[in-house]
Scaffold this motif. Structure first.
Motif, mmCIF file in Angstrom:
data_model
loop_
_atom_site.group_PDB
_atom_site.id
_atom_site.type_symbol
_atom_site.label_atom_id
_atom_site.label_comp_id
_atom_site.label_asym_id
_atom_site.label_seq_id
_atom_site.Cartn_x
_atom_site.Cartn_y
_atom_site.Cartn_z
ATOM 1 N N ALA A 1 -30.973 -3.667 14.357
ATOM 2 C CA ALA A 1 -31.003 -2.362 13.684
ATOM 3 C C ALA A 1 -29.586 -1.998 13.260
ATOM 4 N N VAL A 2 -29.492 -1.341 12.130
ATOM 5 C CA VAL A 2 -28.178 -0.935 11.605
ATOM 6 C C VAL A 2 -28.215 0.523 11.150
ATOM 7 N N ALA A 3 -27.035 1.077 11.045
ATOM 8 C CA ALA A 3 -26.895 2.442 10.534
ATOM 9 C C ALA A 3 -26.939 2.425 9.008
ATOM 10 N N VAL A 4 -27.454 3.486 8.444
ATOM 11 C CA VAL A 4 -27.500 3.667 6.985
ATOM 12 C C VAL A 4 -26.868 5.020 6.681
ATOM 13 N N HIS A 5 -25.978 5.037 5.676
ATOM 14 C CA HIS A 5 -25.375 6.307 5.247
ATOM 15 C C HIS A 5 -25.656 6.478 3.767
ATOM 16 N N ASP A 6 -25.528 7.712 3.285
ATOM 17 C CA ASP A 6 -25.763 7.975 1.849
ATOM 18 C C ASP A 6 -27.157 7.536 1.407
ATOM 19 N N SER A 7 -28.140 7.736 2.267
ATOM 20 C CA SER A 7 -29.505 7.408 1.844
ATOM 21 C C SER A 7 -29.877 8.256 0.628
ATOM 22 N N PRO A 8 -30.451 7.657 -0.418
ATOM 23 C CA PRO A 8 -30.875 8.466 -1.569
ATOM 24 C C PRO A 8 -32.051 9.384 -1.232
ATOM 25 N N LYS A 9 -32.743 9.042 -0.127
ATOM 26 C CA LYS A 9 -33.819 9.913 0.351
ATOM 27 C C LYS A 9 -33.259 10.711 1.534
ATOM 28 N N PRO A 10 -33.168 12.028 1.427
ATOM 29 C CA PRO A 10 -32.598 12.815 2.524
ATOM 30 C C PRO A 10 -33.449 12.698 3.788
ATOM 31 N N PRO A 11 -32.887 12.856 4.972
ATOM 32 C CA PRO A 11 -31.456 13.030 5.219
ATOM 33 C C PRO A 11 -30.659 11.746 5.025
ATOM 34 N N PRO A 12 -29.351 11.922 4.791
ATOM 35 C CA PRO A 12 -28.526 10.788 4.372
ATOM 36 C C PRO A 12 -28.238 9.730 5.431
ATOM 37 N N ASP A 13 -28.183 10.158 6.695
ATOM 38 C CA ASP A 13 -27.811 9.209 7.765
ATOM 39 C C ASP A 13 -29.055 8.774 8.534
ATOM 40 N N ARG A 14 -29.179 7.462 8.689
ATOM 41 C CA ARG A 14 -30.392 6.912 9.301
ATOM 42 C C ARG A 14 -30.061 5.668 10.121
ATOM 43 N N VAL A 15 -31.096 5.188 10.813
ATOM 44 C CA VAL A 15 -31.037 3.879 11.468
ATOM 45 C C VAL A 15 -32.263 3.108 10.996
ATOM 46 N N THR A 16 -32.083 1.842 10.696
ATOM 47 C CA THR A 16 -33.225 1.056 10.204
ATOM 48 C C THR A 16 -33.249 -0.337 10.824
ATOM 49 N N LEU A 17 -34.457 -0.880 10.986
ATOM 50 C CA LEU A 17 -34.566 -2.300 11.307
ATOM 51 C C LEU A 17 -34.028 -3.078 10.116
ATOM 52 N N THR A 18 -33.480 -4.247 10.396
ATOM 53 C CA THR A 18 -33.016 -5.131 9.335
ATOM 54 C C THR A 18 -34.165 -6.052 8.903
ATOM 55 N N PHE A 19 -33.965 -6.748 7.806
ATOM 56 C CA PHE A 19 -34.993 -7.699 7.377
ATOM 57 C C PHE A 19 -35.220 -8.769 8.448
ATOM 58 N N GLU A 20 -34.129 -9.167 9.106
ATOM 59 C CA GLU A 20 -34.278 -10.190 10.166
ATOM 60 C C GLU A 20 -35.210 -9.681 11.260
#
Ligand SMILES: O=C(O)[C@H](O)[C@@H](O)[C@H](O)[C@H](O)COP(=O)(O)O
Length: 242
Positions: free
Chosen positions: A166-185
């Motif tokens: 899992a990695v952090a995401v910033h500046d998501s175009p879909k609010p809210p901007p800061d997220r955590v997501t599973l990776t493709f792996e």
């Protein structure tokens, strides 16, 4: 790459009913094998409808909810009590209505629990490694009009994350901007990935995701290509498929 299966439904209600029925069947079958199935939930409006339908059908199913382990494919990095949390909505719509074992519900740390989305991603990755490494029985995924899945957005660095769950995401175009997501792996470790898409607004993204050509950078849903993949769609979301 196995060809994804596309299951078309006349409308969103029929779609949600069929996904709920199939998921309950799959959980019952896994438990009948003696497994303790792990399920990855997703956020978004059609997922919320699915969660409510699962709660409605739960009393008539033989699923032992205390022996289902819940995770999320992505989460917003906001305070735990925020209405924007995917986990909060899933609890409201489903988990608070069935007898889950609280120890089997693994939320991504919230912004009032850890200092950064990076810390939340690291803690979530560690939890996943500790509890089976993320080979979910089923990972549910919504899709955005831009073709994003989980919080893997077009052109974002998270698309190329390697050797991490899992990695952090910033500046998501879909609010809210800061997220955590599973990776493709991490997504590829799942036994099955079920996309669920409803409405005209998803038609272009669904057809781009399933087209012969196209880039993952532009349509991240194309990055999910291994294993058992089912696209659960209504006719509106399938309206531009061949
Ligand atoms: O945290 C999120 O926002 C979701 O995980 C996201 O990936 C969602 O599934 C899609 O954006 C579809 O959302 P809708 O079904 O509301 O269009």
């Amino acid at each position: 790459m196995t060809a994804p299966e596309v299951r078309r439904h006349v409308d969103a209600d029929i779609l949600v009913g069929d996904v709920a029925s199939a998921l309950l069947d799959r959980l019952e079958a896994a438990q009948a094998r003696g497994d303790v199935p792990h399920v990855g939930l997703t956020g978004g409006s059609i997922a919320e409808a699915l969660h409510r339908e699962l709660a409605r059908r739960a009393p008539d199913s033989s699923v032992d909810w205390s022996r289902v382990v819940f995770w999320w494919g992505d989460e917003r990095f906001v305070p735990a009590g925020s209405p924007d949390r995917n986990s909060g909505k899933a609890r409201q719509d489903l988990l608070d209505h069935v007898e889950v074992d609280p120890a089997n519900v693994h939320e991504v740390p919230a912004s009032d629990e850890v200092a950064t989305a990076e810390e939340a991603a690291d803690a979530y990755s560690a939890a996943l490694r500790e509890h089976g490494g993320g080979s979910f029985e089923v990972l549910m995924l919504g899709i955005g009009p831009d073709g994003h899945v989980a919080s893997l957005f077009p052109g974002h660095p998270a698309l190329s994350a390697r050797d991490t769950i899992a990695v952090a995401v910033h500046d998501s175009p879909k609010p809210p901007p800061d997220r955590v997501t599973l990776t493709f792996e991490a997504i590829e470790r799942c036994r099955a990935v079920w996309f669920i898409a409803s409405g005209e607004g998803k038609a272009d993204a669904v057809s781009r995701a399933l087209a012969e050509g196209g880039s993952v950078e532009e349509t991240p849903a194309r990055g999910v290509r291994n294993g058992e993949i089912v696209w659960w769609v209504d006719e509106a979301a399938a309206s531009t498929l061949p």
